[in-house]
Design a protein around this motif. Structure first.
Motif, PDB file in Angstrom:
ATOM      1  N   THR A 125       0.841  -1.192   0.000  1.00  0.00           N
ATOM      2  CA  THR A 125       0.000   0.000   0.000  1.00  0.00           C
ATOM      3  C   THR A 125       0.875   1.241   0.000  1.00  0.00           C
ATOM      4  N   SER A 126       0.362   2.284  -0.630  1.00  0.00           N
ATOM      5  CA  SER A 126       1.059   3.570  -0.632  1.00  0.00           C
ATOM      6  C   SER A 126       0.435   4.552   0.360  1.00  0.00           C
ATOM      7  N   ALA A 127      -0.633   4.146   1.014  1.00  0.00           N
ATOM      8  CA  ALA A 127      -1.315   5.020   1.970  1.00  0.00           C
ATOM      9  C   ALA A 127      -0.575   5.024   3.299  1.00  0.00           C
ATOM     10  N   SER A 128      -0.716   6.100   4.034  1.00  0.00           N
ATOM     11  CA  SER A 128      -0.095   6.216   5.348  1.00  0.00           C
ATOM     12  C   SER A 128      -1.035   5.670   6.410  1.00  0.00           C
ATOM     13  N   PRO A 129      -0.550   4.881   7.356  1.00  0.00           N
ATOM     14  CA  PRO A 129      -1.430   4.337   8.396  1.00  0.00           C
ATOM     15  C   PRO A 129      -1.836   5.373   9.433  1.00  0.00           C
ATOM     16  N   ARG A 130      -1.172   6.514   9.448  1.00  0.00           N
ATOM     17  CA  ARG A 130      -1.477   7.552  10.446  1.00  0.00           C
ATOM     18  C   ARG A 130      -2.247   8.736   9.850  1.00  0.00           C
ATOM     19  N   GLU A 131      -2.427   8.761   8.560  1.00  0.00           N
ATOM     20  CA  GLU A 131      -3.149   9.861   7.926  1.00  0.00           C
ATOM     21  C   GLU A 131      -4.644   9.748   8.215  1.00  0.00           C
ATOM     22  N   ALA A 132      -5.202  10.773   8.854  1.00  0.00           N
ATOM     23  CA  ALA A 132      -6.613  10.747   9.260  1.00  0.00           C
ATOM     24  C   ALA A 132      -7.381  11.884   8.607  1.00  0.00           C
ATOM     25  N   ASN A 133      -8.598  11.585   8.217  1.00  0.00           N
ATOM     26  CA  ASN A 133      -9.487  12.578   7.617  1.00  0.00           C
ATOM     27  C   ASN A 133     -10.904  12.306   8.134  1.00  0.00           C
ATOM     28  N   LEU A 134     -11.211  12.907   9.287  1.00  0.00           N
ATOM     29  CA  LEU A 134     -12.520  12.663   9.908  1.00  0.00           C
ATOM     30  C   LEU A 134     -13.672  13.186   9.057  1.00  0.00           C
ATOM     31  N   ALA A 135     -13.455  14.304   8.367  1.00  0.00           N
ATOM     32  CA  ALA A 135     -14.546  14.919   7.614  1.00  0.00           C
ATOM     33  C   ALA A 135     -15.031  14.024   6.478  1.00  0.00           C
ATOM     34  N   GLU A 136     -14.126  13.312   5.824  1.00  0.00           N
ATOM     35  CA  GLU A 136     -14.491  12.549   4.632  1.00  0.00           C
ATOM     36  C   GLU A 136     -14.558  11.036   4.866  1.00  0.00           C
ATOM     37  N   HIS A 137     -13.777  10.535   5.821  1.00  0.00           N
ATOM     38  CA  HIS A 137     -13.633   9.079   5.926  1.00  0.00           C
ATOM     39  C   HIS A 137     -14.069   8.506   7.274  1.00  0.00           C
ATOM     40  N   TYR A 138     -14.812   9.237   8.058  1.00  0.00           N
ATOM     41  CA  TYR A 138     -15.218   8.709   9.359  1.00  0.00           C
ATOM     42  C   TYR A 138     -16.115   7.470   9.196  1.00  0.00           C
ATOM     43  N   LEU A 139     -15.594   6.315   9.662  1.00  0.00           N
ATOM     44  CA  LEU A 139     -16.323   5.035   9.615  1.00  0.00           C
ATOM     45  C   LEU A 139     -16.900   4.741   8.235  1.00  0.00           C
ATOM     46  N   GLN A 140     -16.118   5.063   7.216  1.00  0.00           N
ATOM     47  CA  GLN A 140     -16.557   4.761   5.849  1.00  0.00           C
ATOM     48  C   GLN A 140     -16.503   3.257   5.623  1.00  0.00           C
TER      49      GLN A 140
END
Length: 317
Positions: free
Chosen positions: A70-85
């Motif tokens: 994966t190229s995603a970061s495990p610590r990158e958070a975006n509550l506005a868009e991805h909360y419990l998606q």
């Protein structure tokens, strides 16, 4: 007048002097296999061993090179868009493949990067307890007497301490609980079983003829222990160690779930399970996915240990 026909028949049936001796025994049998080669011969034909090895190698590569998955970061958070998606099962290996947790972080990315902490704890603790238990068990079993008494009583004291409870007591005394702190706490308490197995194996082997002969020839104690006893006593130790490895991974996840193991910012499956327990009703996948990953990892090492035990123990065949 002699019968020349009989003489010719006798001479013709005689084998030449320089001819190789005839044999009908077939090819010479091959050299007998050793315990290790015989075990490897059985392991290669064991489906349980093959499946567990594939899973373990996959987990090892994932822990060493998480960027390959994966190229995603495990610590990158975006509550506005991805909360419990919710998971997007059509996007294989994408950041949203397994959904997002309560802080808007990719569950898949945390699953990949969380393998490093669990595998590191399991492997390093296993190596530490194997070396410690093997040394103590060999010294106690070989020398006997007061050395055996002292080392055996020390082993009994550590063995009497509940493993998880003892680790909890040790970890709560540290303000910052890194991976190495967890490793030291688990290794400090986990060597007793291997010490007992090694001691019993050495007591049996030291009475063998080749050990007695080595002593009679004046071999040093170090040479006897390293060249004659260790290679023959290590098989049951390896079996216990491979089975215990999965237990140490489960212990790390349990301590992290209880909040006294690894802590943020370390990425761990146990931390994710602990953080997701409050979301069981709203988003059960946040809890189930890392829990299943822990189960698969522990099961892989348990299957590997069972296969090794069956291959090295003649009684299991």
């Amino acid at each position: 007048m002699p019968d020349t026909t009989a003489l010719k028949s006798t001479d013709a049936s005689a084998a030449p002097v320089d001819a190789p001796p005839a044999t009908d025994a077939g090819p010479a049998p091959g050299k007998p296999r050793s315990l290790w080669s015989d075990a490897w011969h059985d392991l290669r034909r064991n489906p349980l061993f093959i499946i567990s090895m594939v899973l373990i190698l996959l987990l090892a590569v994932m822990s060493i090179f998480p960027g390959l998955f994966t190229s995603a970061s495990p610590r990158e958070a975006n509550l506005a868009e991805h909360y419990l998606q919710h998971p997007n099962w059509g996007h294989f290996f994408a950041p949203d493949w397994l959904g997002y947790d309560g802080q808007g972080r990719s569950i898949y990315a945390r699953l990949v990067y969380g393998a490093r902490a669990s595998i590191t704890v399991g492997v390093v603790v296993t190596l530490a307890v194997t070396i410690t238990g093997l040394v103590i068990g060999m010294l106690a079993g070989y020398f006997g007497g007061w050395i055996d008494t002292i080392l055996s009583r020390i082993t009994d004291v550590f063995f009497g301490v509940p493993f998880i409870v003892g680790a909890m007591v040790i970890l709560t005394s540290f303000e910052k609980r890194s991976v190495w702190v967890v490793i030291l706490s688990l290794a400090f308490l986990g060597w007793t079983s291997i010490a007992r197995v090694a001691r019993g194996s050495v007591i049996t082997i030291k009475q063998a003829d080749y050990v007695v002969a080595a002593k009679a020839l004046g071999a040093s104690t170090t040479r006897i222990l390293t060249r004659h006893i260790l290679p023959n006593a290590i098989a049951p130790v390896i079996v216990v160690a491979t089975i215990a490895l999965g237990g140490y991974i489960a212990a790390e996840a349990t301590l992290s779930f209880l909040g006294i193991g690894l802590a943020e910012p370390t990425v761990s499956w146990g931390i994710d399970v602990s953080a997701a327990k409050d979301q069981l009703r709203n988003a059960p996948y946040v809890l189930v996915i890392p829990s299943v990953m822990v189960s698969i990892t522990v099961l892989s090492f348990l299957m590997f240990g069972d296969a090794v035990r069956n291959a090295l123990d003649p009684k299991m065949r």
